[in-house]
Structure formats: structure tokens, C-alpha cells
Design an enzyme around this catalytic site. Structure first.
Site, PDB file in Angstrom:
ATOM      1  N   HIS A   1       0.840  -1.207   0.000  1.00 52.25           N
ATOM      2  CA  HIS A   1       0.000   0.000   0.000  1.00 52.25           C
ATOM      3  C   HIS A   1       0.876   1.260   0.000  1.00 52.25           C
ATOM      4  O   HIS A   1       0.714   2.151  -0.841  1.00 52.25           O
ATOM      5  CB  HIS A   1      -0.897  -0.019   1.247  1.00 52.25           C
ATOM      6  CG  HIS A   1      -1.775   1.182   1.411  1.00 52.25           C
ATOM      7  ND1 HIS A   1      -3.130   1.150   1.121  1.00 52.25           N
ATOM      8  CD2 HIS A   1      -1.514   2.444   1.818  1.00 52.25           C
ATOM      9  CE1 HIS A   1      -3.642   2.357   1.347  1.00 52.25           C
ATOM     10  NE2 HIS A   1      -2.679   3.160   1.768  1.00 52.25           N
ATOM     11  N   GLU A   2       1.808   1.308   0.945  1.00 52.08           N
ATOM     12  CA  GLU A   2       2.629   2.516   1.059  1.00 52.08           C
ATOM     13  C   GLU A   2       3.552   2.670  -0.142  1.00 52.08           C
ATOM     14  O   GLU A   2       3.824   3.791  -0.571  1.00 52.08           O
ATOM     15  CB  GLU A   2       3.420   2.509   2.373  1.00 52.08           C
ATOM     16  CG  GLU A   2       2.550   2.522   3.637  1.00 52.08           C
ATOM     17  CD  GLU A   2       1.500   3.631   3.687  1.00 52.08           C
ATOM     18  OE1 GLU A   2       1.690   4.679   3.044  1.00 52.08           O
ATOM     19  OE2 GLU A   2       0.460   3.432   4.356  1.00 52.08           O
TER      20      GLU A   2
ATOM     21  N   HIS B   1       1.597   4.442  -2.758  1.00 58.47           N
ATOM     22  CA  HIS B   1       1.687   5.906  -2.600  1.00 58.47           C
ATOM     23  C   HIS B   1       3.062   6.394  -3.054  1.00 58.47           C
ATOM     24  O   HIS B   1       3.183   7.429  -3.710  1.00 58.47           O
ATOM     25  CB  HIS B   1       1.534   6.299  -1.124  1.00 58.47           C
ATOM     26  CG  HIS B   1       0.132   6.247  -0.583  1.00 58.47           C
ATOM     27  ND1 HIS B   1      -0.917   6.904  -1.174  1.00 58.47           N
ATOM     28  CD2 HIS B   1      -0.375   5.643   0.524  1.00 58.47           C
ATOM     29  CE1 HIS B   1      -2.013   6.693  -0.443  1.00 58.47           C
ATOM     30  NE2 HIS B   1      -1.716   5.931   0.579  1.00 58.47           N
TER      31      HIS B   1
ATOM     32  N   HIS C   1       3.251   6.718  -6.659  1.00 58.48           N
ATOM     33  CA  HIS C   1       2.469   7.885  -7.079  1.00 58.48           C
ATOM     34  C   HIS C   1       3.349   9.137  -6.982  1.00 58.48           C
ATOM     35  O   HIS C   1       3.235  10.065  -7.783  1.00 58.48           O
ATOM     36  CB  HIS C   1       1.247   8.007  -6.159  1.00 58.48           C
ATOM     37  CG  HIS C   1       0.137   8.862  -6.683  1.00 58.48           C
ATOM     38  ND1 HIS C   1      -0.897   9.292  -5.901  1.00 58.48           N
ATOM     39  CD2 HIS C   1      -0.108   9.385  -7.913  1.00 58.48           C
ATOM     40  CE1 HIS C   1      -1.727  10.033  -6.628  1.00 58.48           C
ATOM     41  NE2 HIS C   1      -1.268  10.104  -7.845  1.00 58.48           N
TER      42      HIS C   1
HETATM   43 ZN   LIG Z   1      -2.912   5.191   2.152  1.00 55.52          ZN
END
Ligand SMILES: [Zn+2]
Length: 690
Positions: free
Chosen positions: A482-483, A486, A489
Site C-alpha cells: 500500500h505505502e 503511494h 504515485h
Molecule cells: Zn494510504
């Protein structure tokens, strides 16, 4: 002469302060080794002064506003302040101490005031508004137009259109909110640091698998109690304990300490702070012309209104509640089969859920952990980025880090072009705020050449004993993906303007790149290569892969209820029309009763320690679910091709989502990737709720 001497003196001072001197490090990364707490105050002082001058110059211009002399000039301003604030706030979150906390208390309201002074600067706003009115005639490129529109919107939303009295009050409110928010966060950390439970001998360790014991032993070492076992309030410590400990009394003790963070009475109690903040937010919303703070926040999101959020929650909540009730009945049966004769309490849920999972799917979380070595999961996350986006991560030991546990990588394209720097900081420690997050030390933009980003991922994983690998739960591994989602991104960002770069997107869009990335971890294509046994190095057997897949929707009722209850608390709290007489405890109980919250489940975050809604997720905790509608639907774009690394789909994903920042309207960006708007069925299927 005198003047020259003075500037030489100032230059000398600048050279002596590592925050202000040029960074002569690889990739101009922060020179962490030489930065001391005492450097922040003077650095902030100079950076604030510089930024104020820059803004004053833009606002005072007599030339007719142009895109270049106003918007571009604004985008170029505040570089030094941003740089120092990034170093400071990352330290304040990931490795704080009393000196940094004192600075944080001082600087937070100052920064809030500074920010307000810019956004509420009348002359500056008139220049932006003038450009905005003429935007169709300016013959701007698409991204230029977008940054103009977003800047105008940010100023209007901050109150730039209001009269002087209202603007002054808004500035005061923002300062007070910053002070209260800092206190709230520091209080939660203080409560977490103040509690641990020592386990004394085999009787206290009953039920705990080897990996949990090893982590508890390491936690004791970190607390200066070698040779013992300690459970702390880090999620990665207390959750496995609740899951495995056969000692019901100790589970109850740990659970109660965990859910009571922020409401222990005394100096660190957050309940009054919450009430104060809600009053101020409510006043702020009204000044800005909105009925409630939720109306205000949601106006600038994909959901648009509280009703838009409720429409989604109304689809999910009843289904989640039904599933959770059925799960509870099954757990109660399981406990009875074990010869127990009590109703499942909140501190029993994880324990019996684990037993139920083992019985139903023959799936042992301890066994799963033995295949999830931190190092290999990280490799898997990097490898997935390579397959999807054509980038490689090369570890570098010459890039300075802020703590010995932190590691640094240079990210490059396969052709060798520099993409950015990535820091990974994975272990729990008392100086770190709980939870997991991505942040940055430098943003991406192209205003002054191609500036590439420096991003960081922080987690709080319980470290393995010395000379043994750190093992992750499946949840931890998912969080790591998940991290990094990010992180990508941020790293892949390819836009012109800083304020549109990286994760600067609508807040109910920002969890799409991160949650989407989690999907790859669950796939056998990835697990077979990277889920290798900690001792034998053998890949996760087919049997375990099948069991994991079969158990995928197990306990999803619980998880969805736990999360959605917090979402509803956030939404209802910020939808209050009248906050006078608000009592945080009574409010929480009332809402939970109204929504039919099962007594055996507690919201994932209770109000007194709900850090998301103190920071950037106020009236926005629903964003995870909102983004999940998109991520479930977006991953299907890959599975529909029969290849989870499908080149064409990955290219579209990179172009329209991961590299695009806020260059485009969020829904337009999604449609450009997927060819249509997202459909909710994917989410309900994924959670087994349809
Ligand atoms: Zn998040």
C-alpha cells in the site's frame, strides 16, 4: 563595507546551519547526520521571511496579472520553507524527541498563520481572480489552465473572498486548530509510550507462536528490558497478541489499554481537544458559507456532498453488519466447542477468529508469517514496480539516512535514467507515531529543470530478534505494498507544477494508487516467487496459496464494520450543525447505538485517538472505501486481459494515474484509464459482501 561584512556574516551563518547550506549529498538528499534540533528554529525563521518577501513581491506587482508573473511565480515560491518543513515534519512523525516536540508546538501555529496570510492576501487574490475570470482568453495549455483553476479554488476555499473581519477570524481559527492538532497527536504518542505489558514466563506466553515471541523479546530489548517479553501499543505488537494469546485476562488488559489511548484522563486526554476542534471547524465552515464542516470538506472531492458519501456507506454498512453478525455466531460456537461458556467480548474476537480460520481453512497465521520475510516482501513490491512501470530500485549506502533503521534506494528507469530516491523505514520504535504512511522530502516538478522527488515510506513493524529475519503478517505485507503504491504515485510523478504533482489529488482519489497496488501482493504469480520460507527458503506451497485464497473474505464482516464505524463517526461528527454541548464520549456511544454497532466490535479508531481526522482526513476517512470502489474495478482491468502485468494496461495506468498527479479531474483521469466510470460490484465481491 559594513553592508558587505554583514552579508558575509549571514552567509557564514547559513553555511553553519546544515538546513540552510547547500546540500552536497548524493541527489541533494537532506544531510541528516549533521542536522540537530537547534537548527530548525533559525532555518524556519529565514525560510518564512524569504517566502513572505516572495509573496509580497508577487502581490505588489503593478503590471497587469499574467499567468507567468502570478501563477508561475507563486508555484516557484516557498522552496526553502517546503524543504525545511519536510525534514522537520518527517522527523516529528518518524523519529521525534522532546526537543522536536517543543519546536512542533511552537512552529505549527506559526506555519498555519503564515499559510493563512498567503491564502487570505487580498491583493494576491485579486490578481489570481482576474486571471481566473479571463482564463478562456489566455490561451493556456491544459495543465496551465488546471493549475490556475486549482489555485483560484484553493484561495476561495480558504476564505479569500470574505471581508477583512472574517478573514482575520479564519486566520485565528487556523492557528488554534494547528495548536490543538499538535497537542492531540503528541498526546496519543505519549499514551502509547507510557504503556507496555511485560509477559512473565511460559504461562503469560501461552498460545503465542515463535514469531510473536521473538518480536515481544525484541520489544523488551528496545525498552531496556533484555531477556523479557513485552507487548506494546504498536498495532504490530498488540494485534498479534490479541490474535494468539490464550490468556483471556491479559488480552482484556492489553485491549483496554489499546482502545483507551487519548482518554486516560490527565494531561494527555484528548476529549476536550476534540470538542474544541469541532467548535472551531464548525465556525470555520459557517464563515465560509457552508452549513457544516463536512459540507465544506466534501465540496472539493469526488463524492461532492455528505449525501454522496452516505450513498456509498448505505450500500456497504448493512451487508457488513449482516456478515459480522454471522461471523460472531460462528466464533461463539467455536468458543463453546473449546469448552468456554462466555459471550464473545471485543478482546476475544481476534483470538477466536484465528481459531475459526484455522479450523475452517486449516490456515495458520503463524505459518503464513514464516513465509513473509520483510526483505522478500520488499523485493516483491520492487519487482512488481519493475514489471508494471519499468523501474528498478538499487540500494545505496552513500545516501544519508535519519535513523540507523532507515534504508535508501535510488530508483531508475531500466534505461538508467534517474527517477527519484526512496527511503524505507519499517520498524516500530517509541519515537515513531503509530501507523504507516508515505511522505516526501522533495516534490517533483519541471519549473526549474526536471526536479525529481525523494519519498519515504514509514511503517511500524515489530522487528525480529537479532540474526533472525523480520516476519510480516499478511496485513503488514499488504500495508508495505500500500505505502509503496503511494510512493510510486510520488516517484513516477511527471507534471510541470509542484502544486499538481505527486499525491496532490482530491483526497478521495489519493488511496487509489496505494490500494490498487495491494492487489498484486495477493496474486500467486507474486507469492510463488517471493513468499519464501524464513528457514528453508522454499516457496509457499500450493496448499497454503489455496488456503489463503479460500480465506480471502474471511472475517471481512468484522473488518468492514470496524472501518466503516470509524468512517461514520468521522462523518457524523463533522456533520453536526450544533456543536455546543458536544461530549465526545456520549456522541460516540450515541452514534454507535444508532448504527447498530455490535458490542463485540470497536471502531478501528475511536475518537480520542483518531489521528486521521485531526490531520488531513477530517470528514475524509471514507476515502479508503471510496478509493476501494475504484481499486477493485481498476485491478479487474488487468485480470480481464489474463495478465496481471499486461503492458498496455500498465502503460495507461502510469500515464493517467501514477504519473499524472492532479493534472486532470479525478473522474476524468479514471475514465481515461478504464474507459468508463468505476462500478461498485467489484468492491462488494472483493469483500465477500455481495
Ligand atoms: Zn494510504
Amino acid at each position: 563595507m559594513a553592508k558587505a561584512r554583514k552579508s558575509a556574516g549571514e552567509a557564514g551563518k547559513r553555511e553553519q546551519n546544515p538546513l540552510l547550506a547547500p546540500w552536497r549529498t548524493p541527489f541533494k538528499a537532506p544531510p541528516f547526520g549533521s542536522i540537530k534540533p537547534k537548527h530548525f528554529k533559525p532555518a524556519f525563521g529565514l525560510a518564512l521571511k524569504t517566502h513572505k518577501q516572495e509573496i509580497a513581491e508577487i502581490a505588489a506587482k503593478t503590471a497587469k496579472p499574467t499567468f507567468a508573473n502570478t501563477i508561475v511565480a507563486l508555484e516557484k515560491s516557498g522552496v526553502l520553507l517546503g524543504k525545511i518543513a519536510d525534514v522537520f515534519f518527517n522527523a516529528a512523525s518518524a523519529d521525534t524527541n522532546e526537543a522536536l516536540q517543543a519546536i512542533e508546538r511552537d512552529i505549527s501555529p506559526v506555519l498555519a498563520k503564515h499559510q493563512s496570510a498567503i491564502l487570505l492576501n487580498r491583493r494576491l487574490f485579486l490578481r489570481i481572480a482576474d486571471l481566473y475570470e479571463r482564463r478562456e482568453d489566455l490561451e493556456l495549455e491544459r495543465e496551465d489552465l488546471r493549475v490556475l483553476e486549482r489555485t483560484y479554488k484553493a484561495f476561495v476555499r480558504a476564505g479569500a473572498k470574505l471581508d477583512a473581519k472574517a478573514r482575520k477570524r479564519i486566520s485565528e481559527i487556523n492557528m488554534e486548530l494547528a495548536t490543538l492538532g499538535t497537542a492531540f497527536t503528541q498526546n496519543v504518542l505519549a499514551d502509547e509510550q507510557a504503556w507496555h505489558m511485560l509477559l512473565d514466563g511460559e504461562r503469560d506466553l501461552e498460545g503465542l507462536p515463535e514469531s510473536v515471541r521473538a518480536a515481544a523479546a525484541q520489544a523488551a530489548v528496545d525498552l531496556g528490558k533484555p531477556g523479557q517479553y513485552a507487548i506494546t501499543l504498536a498495532r504490530s505488537s498488540v494485534e498479534p497478541f490479541l490474535q494468539f494469546s490464550a490468556r483471556r485476562d491479559l488480552r482484556e488488559e492489553a485491549w483496554k489499554a489499546w482502545i483507551k489511548r487519548g482518554e486516560l484522563g490527565g494531561k494527555t486526554d484528548n476529549r476536550k481537544i476534540v470538542v474544541e476542534m469541532m467548535k472551531l471547524r464548525s465556525e470555520l465552515a459557517r464563515l465560509l458559507g457552508f452549513e457544516t464542516f463536512a459540507d465544506y470538506v466534501l465540496e472539493d472531492t469526488m463524492a461532492k456532498t455528505p449525501a454522496g458519501v452516505r450513498a456509498l456507506l448505505d450500500k456497504v454498512w448493512p451487508a457488513a453488519l449482516r456478515s459480522a453478525r454471522a461471523e460472531r455466531d460462528a466464533l461463539e460456537k467455536r468458543a463453546r466447542a473449546d469448552g468456554e461458556n462466555f459471550k464473545i467480548a471485543a478482546w476475544d474476537w481476534r483470538y477466536y477468529a484465528e481459531k475459526e480460520r484455522q479450523a475452517r481453512y486449516d490456515l495458520d497465521e503463524g505459518e503464513v508469517r514464516s513465509y513473509l520475510v520483510l526483505e522478500n516482501v520488499l523485493e516483491a513490491a520492487f519487482d512488481t514496480a519493475g514489471k508494471l512501470f519499468g523501474i528498478v530500485f538499487e540500494e545505496r549506502t552513500d545516501i544519508p539516512v535519519y535513523h540507523p533503521d532507515v534504508r535508501a534506494w535510488e530508483v531508475r528507469t531500466k534505461a538508467g535514467d534517474h527517477v527519484g530516491v526512496f527511503y524505507g523505514d519499517y520498524y516500530a520504535r517509541p519515537s515513531k507515531r503509530s501507523g504507516a504512511w508515505m511522505s516526501s522530502y522533495r516534490g517533483q516538478h519541471k519549473l526549474t529543470g526536471g526536479i525529481r522527488p525523494i519519498v519515504v515510506n514509514v511503517m511500524s513493524v515489530a522487528r525480529g530478534a537479532p540474526d533472525t529475519p523480520t516476519l510480516l503478517s499478511f496485513d503488514d505485507a499488504r500495508t508495505l505494498f500500500h505505502e509503496l503504491g503511494h510512493g510510486l504515485h510520488g516517484l513516477l510523478s511527471d507534471v510541470t507544477y509542484p502544486s499538481l504533482a505527486m499525491t496532490n489529488v482530491l483526497h478521495d482519489f489519493v488511496e487509489l494508487p496505494s490500494q490498487l497496488y495491494e492487489h498484486w501482493l495477493s496474486r500467486p504469480e507474486v507469492l510463488k516467487r517471493f513468499a519464501l520460507h524464513e528457514k528453508t527458503g522454499k516457496p509457499m506451497p500450493e496448499r497454503l496459496l489455496k488456503q489463503l485464497e479460500a480465506a480471502r473474505t474471511f472475517n471481512q464482516g468484522f473488518q468492514t464494520v470496524e472501518y466503516t464505524a470509524s468512517t461514520l463517526l468521522d462523518l457524523e461528527l463533522h456533520s453536526l450543525r450544533d456543536v455546543s454541548g458536544l461530549d465526545a464520549d456520549a456522541f460516540e456511544s450515541e452514534i454507535l447505538a444508532r448504527i447498530g454497532m455490535p458490542a463485540e466490535i470497536v471502531p478501528r479508531h475511536r475518537i480520542p485517538h483518531f489521528q486521521h481526522i485531526i490531520g488531513g482526513y477530517a470528514a475524509g476517512y471514507y476515502s479508503y472505501l471510496w478509493s476501494e470502489v475504484m481499486d477493485a474495478d481498476a485491478f479487474a482491468a488487468f485480470t480481464e486481459t489474463g495478465n496481471i502485468f499486461d503492458r498496455k494496461t500498465a502503460n495507461k495506468l502510469k500515464t493517467h494515474i501514477y504519473s499524472a498527479g492532479g493534472r486532470q479531474d479525478a473522474l476524468d483521469a479514471y475514465i481515461a484509464f478504464r474507459g468508463r466510470a468505476p462500478e461498485i460490484e467489484g468492491l462488494l465481491r472483493k469483500r465477500g459482501l455481495s
